[in-house]
Write a protein that holds these residues in place. Structure first.
Motif, PDB file in Angstrom:
ATOM      1  N   ILE A 177       4.251 -10.079   0.151  1.00 25.49           N
ATOM      2  CA  ILE A 177       4.988  -9.679   1.357  1.00 25.49           C
ATOM      3  C   ILE A 177       3.758  -9.529   2.261  1.00 25.49           C
ATOM      4  N   HIS A 178       3.639 -10.023   3.514  1.00 31.46           N
ATOM      5  CA  HIS A 178       2.694 -10.037   4.537  1.00 31.46           C
ATOM      6  C   HIS A 178       2.891  -8.678   5.365  1.00 31.46           C
ATOM      7  N   SER A 179       2.372  -7.703   4.907  1.00 28.95           N
ATOM      8  CA  SER A 179       2.080  -6.342   5.615  1.00 28.95           C
ATOM      9  C   SER A 179       0.847  -6.260   6.290  1.00 28.95           C
ATOM     10  N   ALA A 180       0.034  -7.323   6.665  1.00 32.02           N
ATOM     11  CA  ALA A 180      -1.240  -7.180   7.179  1.00 32.02           C
ATOM     12  C   ALA A 180      -1.263  -7.746   8.710  1.00 32.02           C
ATOM     13  N   ASN A 181      -2.516  -7.810   9.167  1.00 32.32           N
ATOM     14  CA  ASN A 181      -2.885  -8.442  10.238  1.00 32.32           C
ATOM     15  C   ASN A 181      -1.919  -8.140  11.409  1.00 32.32           C
ATOM     16  N   ASN A 182      -1.377  -6.886  11.602  1.00 32.46           N
ATOM     17  CA  ASN A 182      -0.845  -6.455  12.794  1.00 32.46           C
ATOM     18  C   ASN A 182       0.685  -7.054  12.924  1.00 32.46           C
ATOM     19  N   TYR A 183       1.240  -7.557  11.799  1.00 32.35           N
ATOM     20  CA  TYR A 183       2.731  -8.130  11.920  1.00 32.35           C
ATOM     21  C   TYR A 183       3.678  -7.085  11.847  1.00 32.35           C
ATOM     22  N   ILE A 231      -2.287  -6.191   2.916  1.00 33.33           N
ATOM     23  CA  ILE A 231      -2.495  -4.952   3.783  1.00 33.33           C
ATOM     24  C   ILE A 231      -3.920  -5.155   4.307  1.00 33.33           C
ATOM     25  N   SER A 232      -3.926  -4.912   5.816  1.00 30.76           N
ATOM     26  CA  SER A 232      -5.253  -5.146   6.307  1.00 30.76           C
ATOM     27  C   SER A 232      -5.380  -3.661   7.257  1.00 30.76           C
ATOM     28  N   PRO A 233      -5.981  -2.686   6.554  1.00 28.68           N
ATOM     29  CA  PRO A 233      -6.062  -1.156   7.373  1.00 28.68           C
ATOM     30  C   PRO A 233      -6.749  -1.319   8.420  1.00 28.68           C
ATOM     31  N   VAL A 234      -7.936  -2.069   8.546  1.00 26.03           N
ATOM     32  CA  VAL A 234      -8.779  -1.942   9.665  1.00 26.03           C
ATOM     33  C   VAL A 234      -8.877  -3.322  10.624  1.00 26.03           C
ATOM     34  N   THR A 235      -7.944  -4.188  10.247  1.00 22.67           N
ATOM     35  CA  THR A 235      -8.009  -5.363  11.124  1.00 22.67           C
ATOM     36  C   THR A 235      -7.422  -5.132  12.535  1.00 22.67           C
ATOM     37  N   THR A 236      -7.925  -5.639  13.675  1.00 23.46           N
ATOM     38  CA  THR A 236      -7.504  -5.164  15.076  1.00 23.46           C
ATOM     39  C   THR A 236      -6.747  -6.568  15.624  1.00 23.46           C
ATOM     40  N   SER A 237      -7.107  -7.740  15.017  1.00 24.39           N
ATOM     41  CA  SER A 237      -6.548  -8.690  16.019  1.00 24.39           C
ATOM     42  C   SER A 237      -5.228  -9.471  14.985  1.00 24.39           C
ATOM     43  N   ASP A 246      -5.162   7.808  11.421  1.00 28.36           N
ATOM     44  CA  ASP A 246      -5.594   8.464  10.158  1.00 28.36           C
ATOM     45  C   ASP A 246      -5.383   7.483   8.897  1.00 28.36           C
ATOM     46  N   THR A 247      -6.209   6.425   9.178  1.00 27.65           N
ATOM     47  CA  THR A 247      -6.166   5.301   8.071  1.00 27.65           C
ATOM     48  C   THR A 247      -6.083   5.618   6.580  1.00 27.65           C
ATOM     49  N   MET A 248      -6.918   6.703   6.244  1.00 28.78           N
ATOM     50  CA  MET A 248      -6.957   6.831   4.878  1.00 28.78           C
ATOM     51  C   MET A 248      -5.729   7.538   4.589  1.00 28.78           C
ATOM     52  N   SER A 249      -5.177   8.380   5.273  1.00 40.45           N
ATOM     53  CA  SER A 249      -3.961   9.227   4.922  1.00 40.45           C
ATOM     54  C   SER A 249      -2.669   8.275   5.041  1.00 40.45           C
ATOM     55  N   THR A 250      -2.552   7.662   6.045  1.00 37.05           N
ATOM     56  CA  THR A 250      -1.347   6.707   6.146  1.00 37.05           C
ATOM     57  C   THR A 250      -1.476   5.443   4.974  1.00 37.05           C
ATOM     58  N   PHE A 251      -2.660   4.850   4.839  1.00 36.96           N
ATOM     59  CA  PHE A 251      -2.514   3.753   3.680  1.00 36.96           C
ATOM     60  C   PHE A 251      -2.715   4.304   2.561  1.00 36.96           C
ATOM     61  N   GLY A 252      -3.248   5.664   2.329  1.00 34.21           N
ATOM     62  CA  GLY A 252      -3.188   6.207   0.918  1.00 34.21           C
ATOM     63  C   GLY A 252      -1.790   6.609   0.446  1.00 34.21           C
ATOM     64  N   ALA A 253      -1.085   7.260   1.473  1.00 37.90           N
ATOM     65  CA  ALA A 253       0.461   7.275   0.978  1.00 37.90           C
ATOM     66  C   ALA A 253       1.277   5.891   0.920  1.00 37.90           C
ATOM     67  N   LEU A 263       4.345  -2.521  -7.989  1.00 34.75           N
ATOM     68  CA  LEU A 263       4.033  -3.858  -7.489  1.00 34.75           C
ATOM     69  C   LEU A 263       3.010  -4.518  -8.435  1.00 34.75           C
ATOM     70  N   LEU A 264       2.910  -5.811  -8.473  1.00 38.51           N
ATOM     71  CA  LEU A 264       2.033  -6.730  -9.321  1.00 38.51           C
ATOM     72  C   LEU A 264       0.482  -6.323  -8.412  1.00 38.51           C
ATOM     73  N   TYR A 265       0.376  -6.683  -7.172  1.00 38.87           N
ATOM     74  CA  TYR A 265      -0.962  -6.459  -6.675  1.00 38.87           C
ATOM     75  C   TYR A 265      -0.770  -5.945  -5.138  1.00 38.87           C
ATOM     76  N   ILE A 266      -1.899  -5.459  -4.799  1.00 39.73           N
ATOM     77  CA  ILE A 266      -2.148  -5.222  -3.424  1.00 39.73           C
ATOM     78  C   ILE A 266      -3.373  -6.514  -3.234  1.00 39.73           C
ATOM     79  N   HIS A 267      -3.087  -7.254  -1.969  1.00 36.12           N
ATOM     80  CA  HIS A 267      -4.166  -8.292  -1.496  1.00 36.12           C
ATOM     81  C   HIS A 267      -4.715  -7.334  -0.123  1.00 36.12           C
ATOM     82  N   ASP A 268      -5.859  -7.062  -0.431  1.00 39.34           N
ATOM     83  CA  ASP A 268      -6.674  -6.173   0.947  1.00 39.34           C
ATOM     84  C   ASP A 268      -7.712  -7.051   1.567  1.00 39.34           C
ATOM     85  N   ILE A 269      -7.555  -7.197   2.937  1.00 41.16           N
ATOM     86  CA  ILE A 269      -8.678  -7.890   3.727  1.00 41.16           C
ATOM     87  C   ILE A 269      -9.464  -6.553   4.160  1.00 41.16           C
TER      88      ILE A 269
END
Ligand SMILES: Cc1cc2nc3c(=O)[nH]c(=O)nc-3n(C[C@H](O)[C@H](O)[C@H](O)COP(=O)(O)O)c2cc1C
Length: 365
Positions: A177-183, A231-237, A246-253, A263-269
């Protein structure tokens, strides 16, 4: 002849029930070779099969519906014709004993009316991205998207469910599931792009409601052991999208909730995709990772030696590599041999035909 010891990164690994030839993952890469109906070309089967030496291939981002589209010539997985074309690709990869996951995509506000017969792209909130987007005839300014009505959101969850079921029919080994890169999913997660005041905005719990509903729908189809998420917690483009306040709280939750779903894995940029491995002062990926029990795929500018170091320190299980796979179909063999890597000119990255795509030679040819 002296035998060199094989790098642990290049040795077989098992994550969940998935047995992989090695710990190298081919990162998802949009290559814009599909036709206007979102059907991948025949030669995409060669392209992916040539890269089946990766432990796992993640396909280019693939639209879950017509509404999901953001860029020209990107493939889809909502029609039978698309499913048939993807089946040829998965068959070709399986003949080479590779494994392949489909990346499920909805671009949300990273789109343009040109992709939707003049209709506005959809988003959690009507906030315009900065800059320009590639459309059929060049670059155009982003527009202010239309904020989704709450009663439209369950329909998008169903689009994900149908796309996941179609991916199964197309013979994939699983889905990412693409939950990264601001989509779209990340637009809901971050408070910079989600200003809603209903049950899908405000608190972290509310902002995660839609992404987690999507994850649950996809798990219904595949079982949690065949579903990963990017996921890409700090990617801006693209779109110069600000990070969450509050990246740590949001992505921590987020990661805790994903962990509970098994889930099988997280794929972290890690860092800003393609640009930098800097994470910003308060963000720690090793801390975030502790919130998730499944496997961790690390990405962004990895070399074999950085992967070896990271594996040895226990900070990742698998390593995804993007750009080097473009011009080196046999990347894993080259890494194993310490052979030089070819570099693909950028003009081949997006669009065109089989040239610069499925015609890169193996090092032994
Ligand atoms: C041509 C190109 C297309 C990409 N398309 C996607 C995509 O469809 N989905 C995605 O999640 N990331 C995409 N990315 C990002 C890559 O997956 C990866 O995060 C990035 O290239 C950094 O890894 P690398 O340093 O190993 O190349 C793309 C990158 C490139 C260069």
């Amino acid at each position: 002849m002296a035998t060199q010891s094989v790098s642990p990164v290049l040795q077989p690994a098992t994550i969940g029930h998935l047995e992989l030839k090695n710990r190298i993952v081919m990162a998802p890469m949009t290559r814009s070779r599909a036709d206007d109906a979102g059907v991948p070309p025949d030669y995409a089967a060669d392209y992916y099969a040539q890269r089946a030496n990766a432990g796992l291939i993640i396909t280019e981002a693939t639209n879950i519906s017509a509404q999901a589209r953001g860029y020209p010539r990107t493939p889809g997985i909502w029609t039978d014709e698309q499913v048939v074309a993807w089946k040829q690709i998965t068959d070709a990869v399986h003949r080479r004993e590779g494994k392949i996951f489909l990346q499920l995509w909805h671009t949300g506000r990273m789109s343009h009316p040109d992709m939707h017969d003049g209709a506005l792209p959809v988003a959690p909130s009507a906030i315009r991205p900065q800059g320009q987007i590639r459309v059929h005839d060049g670059m155009k300014d982003f527009v202010t998207p239309r904020a989704l009505d709450a009663d439209e959101i369950p329909g998008i969850v169903e689009d994900y469910r149908r796309a996941a079921a179609n991916a199964k029919r197309a013979g994939f080994d699983g889905v990412e599931i693409h939950s990264a890169n601001n989509y779209l999913l990340e637009q809901f997660v971050r408070d910079s792009t989600n200003h809603r005041t209903d049950e899908y905005g405000g608190s972290i719990e509310n902002r995660l409601r839609f992404p987690l509903a999507v994850v649950k729908a996809v798990i219904d189809v595949w079982g949690s052991e065949r579903v990963g998420i990017r996921i890409s917690p700090v990617t801006t483009s693209p779109g110069e999208t600000p990070v969450d306040s509050d990246t740590m709280s949001t992505f921590g939750a987020y990661l805790s909730a994903l962990s509970e779903l098994g889930l099988l894995y997280i794929h972290d940029i890690e860092g800003v995709t393609q640009v930098s491995r800097e994470t910003g002062s308060e963000v720690s990926f090793s801390e975030l990772r502790k919130r998730f029990n499944g496997a961790y795929i690390a990405n962004n500018q990895y070399t074999l030696s950085l992967a070896e170091k990271t594996l040895a320190s226990g900070d990742a299980d698998l390593f995804s590599i993007g750009r080097p796979f473009i011009a080196n179909p046999d990347l894993v063999d080259r890494l194993r041999a310490g052979a030089p890597l070819a570099e693909a000119p950028k003009e081949y990255w997006y669009g065109g035909d089989s040239t610069g795509y499925s015609d890169w030679p193996d090092m032994r040819r």
